[in-house]
Design a protein around this motif. Structure first.
Motif, PDB file in Angstrom:
ATOM      1  N   GLY A  88       4.307   0.183  11.289  1.00 17.98           N
ATOM      2  CA  GLY A  88       5.038  -0.479  10.231  1.00 17.98           C
ATOM      3  C   GLY A  88       5.849  -1.626  10.533  1.00 17.98           C
ATOM      4  O   GLY A  88       6.744  -2.089   9.812  1.00 17.98           O
ATOM      5  N   GLU A 135      10.304 -10.084  -3.876  1.00 16.74           N
ATOM      6  CA  GLU A 135       9.326  -9.262  -4.023  1.00 16.74           C
ATOM      7  C   GLU A 135       7.920 -10.277  -3.635  1.00 16.74           C
ATOM      8  O   GLU A 135       7.988 -11.499  -3.940  1.00 16.74           O
ATOM      9  CB  GLU A 135       9.170  -9.284  -5.671  1.00 16.74           C
ATOM     10  CG  GLU A 135       7.982  -8.116  -5.821  1.00 16.74           C
ATOM     11  CD  GLU A 135       7.895  -7.558  -7.158  1.00 16.74           C
ATOM     12  OE1 GLU A 135       6.565  -7.088  -7.588  1.00 16.74           O
ATOM     13  OE2 GLU A 135       9.008  -7.315  -7.764  1.00 16.74           O
ATOM     14  N   THR A 187       1.177  -9.455  -3.986  1.00 22.25           N
ATOM     15  CA  THR A 187       0.316  -8.359  -3.545  1.00 22.25           C
ATOM     16  C   THR A 187      -1.144  -9.136  -3.017  1.00 22.25           C
ATOM     17  O   THR A 187      -1.420 -10.069  -3.855  1.00 22.25           O
ATOM     18  CB  THR A 187      -0.165  -7.524  -4.620  1.00 22.25           C
ATOM     19  OG1 THR A 187      -0.298  -8.105  -5.682  1.00 22.25           O
ATOM     20  CG2 THR A 187       1.414  -6.757  -5.113  1.00 22.25           C
ATOM     21  N   ASP A 203      -2.020   1.354   2.657  1.00 16.43           N
ATOM     22  CA  ASP A 203      -1.000   1.114   1.792  1.00 16.43           C
ATOM     23  C   ASP A 203      -0.466   2.553   1.523  1.00 16.43           C
ATOM     24  O   ASP A 203       0.928   2.909   1.466  1.00 16.43           O
ATOM     25  CB  ASP A 203      -1.456   0.579   0.375  1.00 16.43           C
ATOM     26  CG  ASP A 203      -1.646  -0.889   0.389  1.00 16.43           C
ATOM     27  OD1 ASP A 203      -1.431  -1.742   1.408  1.00 16.43           O
ATOM     28  OD2 ASP A 203      -2.398  -1.523  -0.449  1.00 16.43           O
ATOM     29  N   ALA A 204      -1.228   3.443   1.491  1.00 18.91           N
ATOM     30  CA  ALA A 204      -0.509   5.053   1.264  1.00 18.91           C
ATOM     31  C   ALA A 204       0.009   5.474   2.299  1.00 18.91           C
ATOM     32  O   ALA A 204       1.216   6.070   2.329  1.00 18.91           O
ATOM     33  CB  ALA A 204      -1.619   5.989   0.867  1.00 18.91           C
ATOM     34  N   ASN A 225       1.625   3.264   4.485  1.00 12.80           N
ATOM     35  CA  ASN A 225       3.310   2.803   4.502  1.00 12.80           C
ATOM     36  C   ASN A 225       3.990   3.412   3.273  1.00 12.80           C
ATOM     37  O   ASN A 225       5.408   3.218   3.598  1.00 12.80           O
ATOM     38  CB  ASN A 225       3.026   1.088   4.159  1.00 12.80           C
ATOM     39  CG  ASN A 225       2.229   0.547   5.307  1.00 12.80           C
ATOM     40  OD1 ASN A 225       2.702   0.955   6.393  1.00 12.80           O
ATOM     41  ND2 ASN A 225       1.354  -0.550   5.056  1.00 12.80           N
ATOM     42  N   THR A 226       3.649   4.147   2.560  1.00 13.92           N
ATOM     43  CA  THR A 226       4.716   4.774   1.757  1.00 13.92           C
ATOM     44  C   THR A 226       5.130   6.047   2.392  1.00 13.92           C
ATOM     45  O   THR A 226       6.184   6.741   1.683  1.00 13.92           O
ATOM     46  CB  THR A 226       4.015   5.314   0.211  1.00 13.92           C
ATOM     47  OG1 THR A 226       2.923   6.166   0.350  1.00 13.92           O
ATOM     48  CG2 THR A 226       3.355   3.912  -0.453  1.00 13.92           C
ATOM     49  N   LEU A 227       4.649   6.362   3.424  1.00 14.95           N
ATOM     50  CA  LEU A 227       5.184   7.772   3.964  1.00 14.95           C
ATOM     51  C   LEU A 227       6.585   7.580   4.642  1.00 14.95           C
ATOM     52  O   LEU A 227       6.479   6.379   5.284  1.00 14.95           O
ATOM     53  CB  LEU A 227       4.208   8.222   4.917  1.00 14.95           C
ATOM     54  CG  LEU A 227       2.841   8.783   4.342  1.00 14.95           C
ATOM     55  CD1 LEU A 227       1.883   8.988   5.495  1.00 14.95           C
ATOM     56  CD2 LEU A 227       2.914   9.812   3.342  1.00 14.95           C
ATOM     57  N   SER A 257       9.014   7.181   7.911  1.00 17.09           N
ATOM     58  CA  SER A 257       8.540   6.846   9.110  1.00 17.09           C
ATOM     59  C   SER A 257       8.140   7.918  10.138  1.00 17.09           C
ATOM     60  O   SER A 257       7.026   7.836  10.686  1.00 17.09           O
ATOM     61  CB  SER A 257       9.653   6.096   9.629  1.00 17.09           C
ATOM     62  OG  SER A 257      10.828   6.871   9.878  1.00 17.09           O
ATOM     63  N   ARG A 274       4.524   9.045   9.118  1.00 15.51           N
ATOM     64  CA  ARG A 274       3.610   8.027   9.476  1.00 15.51           C
ATOM     65  C   ARG A 274       3.264   7.876  10.959  1.00 15.51           C
ATOM     66  O   ARG A 274       2.254   7.743  11.264  1.00 15.51           O
ATOM     67  CB  ARG A 274       4.159   6.802   8.808  1.00 15.51           C
ATOM     68  CG  ARG A 274       3.296   5.615   9.228  1.00 15.51           C
ATOM     69  CD  ARG A 274       3.832   4.115   8.532  1.00 15.51           C
ATOM     70  NE  ARG A 274       5.205   3.939   8.958  1.00 15.51           N
ATOM     71  CZ  ARG A 274       6.182   3.705   8.221  1.00 15.51           C
ATOM     72  NH1 ARG A 274       6.086   3.930   6.865  1.00 15.51           N
ATOM     73  NH2 ARG A 274       7.377   3.406   8.713  1.00 15.51           N
ATOM     74  N   GLU A 326      -0.774  10.823  -2.462  1.00 16.27           N
ATOM     75  CA  GLU A 326      -0.688   9.531  -2.575  1.00 16.27           C
ATOM     76  C   GLU A 326      -2.155   8.665  -2.942  1.00 16.27           C
ATOM     77  O   GLU A 326      -2.178   7.962  -4.120  1.00 16.27           O
ATOM     78  CB  GLU A 326      -0.172   8.767  -1.357  1.00 16.27           C
ATOM     79  CG  GLU A 326       0.178   7.112  -1.662  1.00 16.27           C
ATOM     80  CD  GLU A 326       1.363   6.957  -2.678  1.00 16.27           C
ATOM     81  OE1 GLU A 326       1.256   6.211  -3.273  1.00 16.27           O
ATOM     82  OE2 GLU A 326       2.305   7.924  -2.666  1.00 16.27           O
TER      83      GLU A 326
END
Length: 158
Positions: free
Chosen positions: A26, A83, A86, A102-103, A105-107, A109, A112, A153
């Motif tokens: 990340g 923002e 995308t 992308d999924a 990156n939502t976790l 750290s 991840r 996710e």
């Protein structure tokens, strides 16, 4: 790794991998993270023997964590959030890979980090624990919970 030739060979063999590792963890600037990691490894090359790769991985994990903390502090200080647009979705395998990234990156750290070290670098659990500075049981827990969160996710069952 006491001489410069050994260090140069290590750099040539691991530079691309370290940049990719930083990106998957990340980092906003994976090349800078890789450069910093190799600079720190170079400074410690007399103290690092056969564990140079593990030490390099640990430096990358710690550097990405530090930069995330600094970025979070800077984001809190800003009054407005910008923002970003995308990316255009592509068909086929690229779209699936993009959805997985992308999924990931939502976790959080730590989850991840554990998933990337395990499934991208294919490190054994003990080396992941060493790189993250946690116990083996914590790594197992992070991997299990991270896979569950990733499947959730992505809308899949595990």
């Amino acid at each position: 790794m006491s001489d410069d030739a050994e260090f140069a060979a290590m750099f040539q063999g691991h530079a691309t991998r370290v940049v990719r590792l930083a990106a998957l963890l990340g980092a906003d600037d994976p090349e800078d993270v890789a450069q910093e990691a190799f600079c720190r490894l170079y400074a410690a090359r007399d103290r690092v023997d056969d564990r140079a790769v593990a030490y390099l991985n640990r430096i990358v994990v710690n550097e990405v964590r530090s930069r995330h903390r600094r970025n979070q502090t800077a984001r809190r200080a800003r009054l407005q959030l910008v923002e970003l647009p995308t990316p255009i979705e592509h068909a086929g395998a690229y779209a699936e890979r993009s959805a997985v990234i992308d999924a990931i990156n939502t976790l959080p750290s730590r989850k991840r980090e554990a998933l990337v070290l395990r499934y991208w670098l294919d490190l054994p659990l003990a080396e992941i624990a060493d790189a993250m500075g946690v116990r083996l049981g914590t790594v197992k827990s992070l991997l299990s919970r991270g896979l569950d969160a990733l499947a959730n996710e992505l809308g899949e069952t595990r």
